[in-house]
Design a protein around this motif. Structure first.
Motif, PDB file in Angstrom:
ATOM      1  N   GLY A 122     -34.418 -38.857  -7.084  1.00  0.00           N
ATOM      2  CA  GLY A 122     -34.028 -37.463  -6.913  1.00  0.00           C
ATOM      3  C   GLY A 122     -33.836 -37.088  -5.470  1.00  0.00           C
ATOM      4  N   LEU A 123     -33.363 -38.028  -4.668  1.00  0.00           N
ATOM      5  CA  LEU A 123     -33.202 -37.771  -3.239  1.00  0.00           C
ATOM      6  C   LEU A 123     -32.233 -36.630  -2.952  1.00  0.00           C
ATOM      7  CD1 LEU A 123     -33.181 -41.407  -1.836  1.00  0.00           C
ATOM      8  CD2 LEU A 123     -34.745 -39.588  -1.148  1.00  0.00           C
ATOM      9  N   SER A 124     -31.240 -36.456  -3.794  1.00  0.00           N
ATOM     10  CA  SER A 124     -30.225 -35.425  -3.533  1.00  0.00           C
ATOM     11  C   SER A 124     -30.761 -34.019  -3.771  1.00  0.00           C
ATOM     12  CB  SER A 124     -28.998 -35.663  -4.411  1.00  0.00           C
ATOM     13  OG  SER A 124     -29.365 -35.621  -5.791  1.00  0.00           O
ATOM     14  N   ASN A 125     -31.367 -33.795  -4.937  1.00  0.00           N
ATOM     15  CA  ASN A 125     -31.804 -32.425  -5.260  1.00  0.00           C
ATOM     16  C   ASN A 125     -33.066 -32.358  -6.108  1.00  0.00           C
ATOM     17  OD1 ASN A 125     -29.976 -30.173  -4.221  1.00  0.00           O
ATOM     18  ND2 ASN A 125     -28.495 -31.693  -4.937  1.00  0.00           N
ATOM     19  N   GLY A 126     -33.886 -33.409  -6.074  1.00  0.00           N
ATOM     20  CA  GLY A 126     -35.184 -33.330  -6.705  1.00  0.00           C
ATOM     21  C   GLY A 126     -35.246 -33.896  -8.109  1.00  0.00           C
ATOM     22  N   ILE A 127     -36.462 -33.850  -8.678  1.00  0.00           N
ATOM     23  CA  ILE A 127     -36.740 -34.323 -10.030  1.00  0.00           C
ATOM     24  C   ILE A 127     -37.433 -33.193 -10.779  1.00  0.00           C
ATOM     25  CG2 ILE A 127     -37.947 -36.032 -11.448  1.00  0.00           C
ATOM     26  CD1 ILE A 127     -37.974 -37.853  -8.918  1.00  0.00           C
ATOM     27  N   GLY A 128     -36.787 -32.660 -11.809  1.00  0.00           N
ATOM     28  CA  GLY A 128     -37.373 -31.579 -12.597  1.00  0.00           C
ATOM     29  C   GLY A 128     -38.248 -32.132 -13.706  1.00  0.00           C
ATOM     30  N   LEU A 129     -39.271 -31.367 -14.101  1.00  0.00           N
ATOM     31  CA  LEU A 129     -40.213 -31.819 -15.122  1.00  0.00           C
ATOM     32  C   LEU A 129     -40.383 -30.782 -16.220  1.00  0.00           C
ATOM     33  CD1 LEU A 129     -43.067 -33.271 -12.851  1.00  0.00           C
ATOM     34  CD2 LEU A 129     -41.134 -34.504 -13.843  1.00  0.00           C
ATOM     35  N   LEU A 130     -40.626 -31.292 -17.432  1.00  0.00           N
ATOM     36  CA  LEU A 130     -40.887 -30.449 -18.599  1.00  0.00           C
ATOM     37  C   LEU A 130     -41.818 -31.214 -19.532  1.00  0.00           C
ATOM     38  CD1 LEU A 130     -40.260 -28.071 -20.616  1.00  0.00           C
ATOM     39  CD2 LEU A 130     -38.335 -29.469 -21.412  1.00  0.00           C
ATOM     40  N   ALA A 131     -42.945 -30.600 -19.911  1.00  0.00           N
ATOM     41  CA  ALA A 131     -43.892 -31.233 -20.837  1.00  0.00           C
ATOM     42  C   ALA A 131     -43.902 -30.462 -22.146  1.00  0.00           C
ATOM     43  CB  ALA A 131     -45.294 -31.248 -20.230  1.00  0.00           C
ATOM     44  N   THR A 132     -43.747 -31.189 -23.266  1.00  0.00           N
ATOM     45  CA  THR A 132     -43.778 -30.565 -24.584  1.00  0.00           C
ATOM     46  C   THR A 132     -44.008 -31.623 -25.646  1.00  0.00           C
ATOM     47  OG1 THR A 132     -42.550 -29.155 -26.147  1.00  0.00           O
ATOM     48  CG2 THR A 132     -41.256 -30.723 -24.871  1.00  0.00           C
ATOM     49  N   GLY A 133     -44.818 -31.291 -26.647  1.00  0.00           N
ATOM     50  CA  GLY A 133     -44.998 -32.166 -27.795  1.00  0.00           C
ATOM     51  C   GLY A 133     -45.508 -33.550 -27.496  1.00  0.00           C
ATOM     52  N   GLY A 134     -46.328 -33.695 -26.459  1.00  0.00           N
ATOM     53  CA  GLY A 134     -46.867 -35.002 -26.114  1.00  0.00           C
ATOM     54  C   GLY A 134     -45.953 -35.865 -25.259  1.00  0.00           C
ATOM     55  N   TYR A 135     -44.798 -35.315 -24.876  1.00  0.00           N
ATOM     56  CA  TYR A 135     -43.852 -36.044 -24.021  1.00  0.00           C
ATOM     57  C   TYR A 135     -43.634 -35.278 -22.722  1.00  0.00           C
ATOM     58  CZ  TYR A 135     -42.565 -38.841 -28.118  1.00  0.00           C
ATOM     59  OH  TYR A 135     -42.588 -39.680 -29.207  1.00  0.00           O
ATOM     60  N   LEU A 136     -43.230 -36.021 -21.708  1.00  0.00           N
ATOM     61  CA  LEU A 136     -42.787 -35.410 -20.462  1.00  0.00           C
ATOM     62  C   LEU A 136     -41.344 -35.838 -20.226  1.00  0.00           C
ATOM     63  CD1 LEU A 136     -44.461 -34.541 -17.266  1.00  0.00           C
ATOM     64  CD2 LEU A 136     -42.538 -36.124 -17.022  1.00  0.00           C
ATOM     65  N   TYR A 137     -40.498 -34.862 -19.904  1.00  0.00           N
ATOM     66  CA  TYR A 137     -39.080 -35.115 -19.634  1.00  0.00           C
ATOM     67  C   TYR A 137     -38.819 -34.863 -18.148  1.00  0.00           C
ATOM     68  CZ  TYR A 137     -38.879 -34.947 -24.684  1.00  0.00           C
ATOM     69  OH  TYR A 137     -39.116 -35.195 -26.020  1.00  0.00           O
ATOM     70  N   ALA A 138     -38.098 -35.779 -17.528  1.00  0.00           N
ATOM     71  CA  ALA A 138     -37.804 -35.692 -16.104  1.00  0.00           C
ATOM     72  C   ALA A 138     -36.301 -35.691 -15.884  1.00  0.00           C
ATOM     73  CB  ALA A 138     -38.445 -36.863 -15.360  1.00  0.00           C
ATOM     74  N   SER A 139     -35.805 -34.681 -15.175  1.00  0.00           N
ATOM     75  CA  SER A 139     -34.377 -34.630 -14.851  1.00  0.00           C
ATOM     76  C   SER A 139     -34.167 -35.255 -13.479  1.00  0.00           C
ATOM     77  CB  SER A 139     -33.874 -33.184 -14.867  1.00  0.00           C
ATOM     78  OG  SER A 139     -34.592 -32.372 -13.954  1.00  0.00           O
ATOM     79  N   PHE A 140     -33.580 -36.446 -13.461  1.00  0.00           N
ATOM     80  CA  PHE A 140     -33.320 -37.167 -12.214  1.00  0.00           C
ATOM     81  C   PHE A 140     -31.914 -36.793 -11.734  1.00  0.00           C
ATOM     82  CE2 PHE A 140     -36.496 -39.791 -14.403  1.00  0.00           C
ATOM     83  CZ  PHE A 140     -37.426 -39.993 -13.383  1.00  0.00           C
ATOM     84  N   THR A 141     -31.844 -36.111 -10.584  1.00  0.00           N
ATOM     85  CA  THR A 141     -30.565 -35.553 -10.141  1.00  0.00           C
ATOM     86  C   THR A 141     -29.609 -36.591  -9.555  1.00  0.00           C
ATOM     87  OG1 THR A 141     -31.619 -34.929  -8.039  1.00  0.00           O
ATOM     88  CG2 THR A 141     -31.477 -33.241  -9.751  1.00  0.00           C
TER      89      THR A 141
END
Length: 388
Positions: A122-141
């Protein structure tokens, strides 16, 4: 009637036992930050304890052993709070190091460090995170992917796979929100899209579209941060714009419907938004202005109308350049106002209180605000977590 000594002794012991048990199970509420410090400064997650009055006291920075980038997209949350089945965890992304760190709240210690695939950065604009239902989702920009991780004991993560995503015009993934089996994402070109996450990995619902406000303004505004109502009926998007624009999509069918746009010319931008616990107030952070606004929200119809706006938040230009993400002062009712991340060389957390009477509302910064976050030179993401 006289109370017997035995009965009195029993009552006193019962009261004492209740006090001991209550103290043992009492939770401390924290406002936490992803300090996002870039090399060579040590990065970490800072914990601020919240008093009953709402005032914050710095407790500790947990060094996370990596580096951030001091920046990125406004709507992208670099923190996610979840319970791993035993511990309350704060997951924090480190964009420069390309990893996600799990911090154990009760001990202020690092539980685990996880990476996605070799291209997930995520060097350009970061890594977003979301936790739900026992999972974690990461948005790699950088690669434009959503990484799926399984939350494990000890605030650890197990990487499962990546889902490639893109806006209709090539936009980069920005913000995410979820409710039940639906995950909603926004992109930097004005696209919005939903995914089915019933099996963990996101699967497109084939509903990607350009938002109504983006189309009508020729891309002068685009959806950023997202909130979803508790009943899963509406997805609300705060827009990056030269005005305060908010869009609402009916998702009761399990897919996104065309958004309905609401706005106010009294503020600049609504990149970060937060819905009150009772879902009557939508707080909008005027990220490219100097204030926070409130819209009245009707959760039965999905309609919004302007409410009130704070005065200028102290310190613009002298201490901070932009306002960013928000966290609720209270977990009940209208939320009592918001804490707001202040992005700048002197990063801090502002406290803006909300009150309503006679059908009118007010937003006012607390005299003790802001609270300095000395570990950050570019604070964008804050959240609320509790000790177990």
């Amino acid at each position: 009637m006289r109370m017997s000594l035995a009965v009195l002794r029993t009552l006193v012991l019962a009261a004492l036992f209740h006090s001991i048990v209550s103290a043992a199970f009492a939770q401390t509420r924290y406002v936490v930050t992803n300090d996002d410090a870039a090399f060579p400064f040590p990065n970490g997650v800072s914990f601020f304890s919240e008093a009953a009055s709402g005032l914050l006291t710095f407790q500790q920075q947990v060094n996370t052993g990596g580096y951030g980038i001091n920046g990125g997209y406004f709507g992208e949350s670099r923190l996610a709070v979840a319970n791993d089945g035993q511990e309350n965890c704060v997951f924090s992304s480190q964009a420069s190091s390309g990893n996600i760190v799990g911090v154990i709240v009760s001990s202020f210690s690092v539980g685990g460090v996880a990476f996605g695939s070799t291209t997930d950065t995520g060097l350009s604009n970061g890594i977003g995170l979301l936790a739900t239902g026992g999972y974690l989702y990461a948005s790699f920009t950088d690669p434009n992917t959503i990484g799926t991780f399984k939350i494990q004991i000890g605030c650890n993560l197990m990487f499962i796979n990546d889902t490639a995503v893109s806006g209709l015009k090539g936009g980069v993934i920005n913000a995410m929100a979820a409710n039940g089996t639906i995950l909603v994402a926004s992109f930097t070109d004005g696209s919005i899209q939903s995914f089915n996450i019933s099996n963990g990995t996101p699967t497109s619902n084939a509903d990607e579209q350009i938002s109504t406000a983006t189309r009508r303004t020729n891309a002068a505004t685009y959806p950023n941060q997202i909130q979803i109502t508790r009943d899963g009926h509406y997805a609300i998007f705060g827009d990056t714009s030269t005005a305060a624009i908010v869009e609402v999509s009916d998702i009761s069918s399990g897919k996104l419907s065309p958004t309905v746009a609401f706005g106010s010319l009294l503020a600049i931008s609504s990149s970060n938004i937060l819905l009150s616990p009772d879902e009557t107030v939508l707080y909008t952070v005027n990220t490219q202005g100097d204030a926070v606004s409130a819209f009245y929200f009707d959760k039965s119809t999905g309609r919004l109308k302007p409410g009130c706006k704070s005065g200028p938040i102290k310190g613009q230009s002298q201490s901070w350049s932009y306002l960013a993400s928000a966290a609720l002062v209270s977990d009940s009712g209208n939320g009592g106002g918001v804490y707001i991340a202040e992005f700048g060389g002197t990063s801090g957390i502002a406290l803006v209180r909300y009150s309503a009477t006679g059908g009118k509302c007010s937003l006012q910064e607390d005299p003790a605000s802001p609270f300095l976050d000395s570990g950050s030179f570019g604070l964008l993401s804050i959240a609320v977590a509790s000790s177990k």
